[in-house]
Design an enzyme around this catalytic site. Structure first.
Site, PDB file in Angstrom:
ATOM      1  N   CYS A 140     -28.324  44.775  20.487  1.00  0.00           N
ATOM      2  CA  CYS A 140     -29.220  45.873  20.847  1.00  0.00           C
ATOM      3  C   CYS A 140     -28.427  47.168  20.750  1.00  0.00           C
ATOM      4  CB  CYS A 140     -29.862  45.666  22.220  1.00  0.00           C
ATOM      5  SG  CYS A 140     -28.768  45.856  23.637  1.00  0.00           S
TER       6      CYS A 140
ATOM      7  N   ASN B 237     -25.904  47.182  24.742  1.00  0.00           N
ATOM      8  CA  ASN B 237     -25.452  45.897  25.271  1.00  0.00           C
ATOM      9  C   ASN B 237     -25.423  45.870  26.798  1.00  0.00           C
ATOM     10  OD1 ASN B 237     -22.591  43.744  25.281  1.00  0.00           O
ATOM     11  ND2 ASN B 237     -24.663  43.134  24.818  1.00  0.00           N
TER      12      ASN B 237
ATOM     13  N   CYS C 263     -28.889  45.976  28.436  1.00  0.00           N
ATOM     14  CA  CYS C 263     -30.253  45.599  28.833  1.00  0.00           C
ATOM     15  C   CYS C 263     -30.752  44.401  28.028  1.00  0.00           C
ATOM     16  CB  CYS C 263     -31.233  46.758  28.645  1.00  0.00           C
ATOM     17  SG  CYS C 263     -30.903  48.219  29.633  1.00  0.00           S
ATOM     18  N   ARG C 264     -31.282  44.689  26.848  1.00  0.00           N
ATOM     19  CA  ARG C 264     -31.983  43.670  26.076  1.00  0.00           C
ATOM     20  C   ARG C 264     -31.106  42.543  25.561  1.00  0.00           C
ATOM     21  NH1 ARG C 264     -34.472  47.546  21.771  1.00  0.00           N
ATOM     22  NH2 ARG C 264     -32.453  48.502  22.162  1.00  0.00           N
ATOM     23  N   SER C 265     -30.011  42.872  24.887  1.00  0.00           N
ATOM     24  CA  SER C 265     -29.217  41.783  24.299  1.00  0.00           C
ATOM     25  C   SER C 265     -28.545  40.904  25.353  1.00  0.00           C
ATOM     26  CB  SER C 265     -28.229  42.300  23.261  1.00  0.00           C
ATOM     27  OG  SER C 265     -27.289  43.192  23.806  1.00  0.00           O
TER      28      SER C 265
ATOM     29  N   ASP D  60     -36.840  49.064  24.152  1.00  0.00           N
ATOM     30  CA  ASP D  60     -35.741  49.373  25.060  1.00  0.00           C
ATOM     31  C   ASP D  60     -36.317  49.836  26.399  1.00  0.00           C
ATOM     32  OD1 ASP D  60     -33.429  50.176  26.336  1.00  0.00           O
ATOM     33  OD2 ASP D  60     -32.664  51.304  24.618  1.00  0.00           O
TER      34      ASP D  60
END
Length: 177
Positions: free
Chosen positions: A19, A22, A24-26, A142
């Site tokens: 993402c 690195n 939040c999402r990933s 995001d």
């Protein structure tokens, strides 16, 4: 959708999730995917890492809202942010970007350095493309600049995609000898 061939049949299948920062999402995707793989009995046959295309958060922890969302749903939250490096292509069997901007960043690295590492564009996909019914551009938005509900929405998207990917990996890897 078929998975790219495993580069080292003697080692684990290596999945890298990418993402922007690195935090939040990933890392959420990494933790959820690891948990699904463990439940499916594939935890020792698939390696999952995460990174971000930007360097702002390198060495830092996961966003507290992402960690809280994961914790509430029973997931492990330990994490140290790292930046995606073109050399990551050397080990990865599959790189999964969280959105089209991240996909474009990694795609540029693939175009520039991929052949050097034996990596081609067929190994780069969007993470959410493994979730059923996501449409032509299956991005994970995001949640960083929004509220807690954005993290819950991301978790729901990530869980659906992780389940789809785990099912694909289970079919691809087959039973253990």
């Amino acid at each position: 959708m078929s998975l790219p061939k495993q580069r080292d049949p003697q080692g684990p299948y290596r999945v890298a999730v990418v993402c922007l920062g690195n935090i939040c999402r990933s890392p959420m995707a990494e933790k959820v995917l690891r948990a699904d793989l463990e439940r499916a009995g594939l935890g020792d046959r698939v390696e999952v890492t995460s990174s971000g295309t930007g360097d702002w958060h390198v060495g830092g922890a996961m966003d507290p809202r992402a960690a809280s969302t994961l914790r509430v749903h029973g997931y492990f939250t330990g994490h140290t942010a790292r930046q995606f490096r073109p050399s990551d292509l050397e080990q990865a069997d599959l790189v999964l970007a969280m959105d089209l901007d991240n996909h474009d960043e990694v795609s540029a690295a693939v175009a520039e350095r991929g052949p050097e590492y034996g990596f081609d564009a067929s190994r780069l996909r969007l993470f959410r493309s493994f979730a059923p019914g996501t449409g032509p551009n299956p991005e994970v938005p995001d949640p960083y600049y929004g509220g807690d509900d954005g993290f819950t929405a991301v978790l729901n998207m990530v869980e659906a995609a992780a389940k789809g990917l785990t099912d694909e990996l289970d079919r691809y890897l087959g039973p253990e000898d």
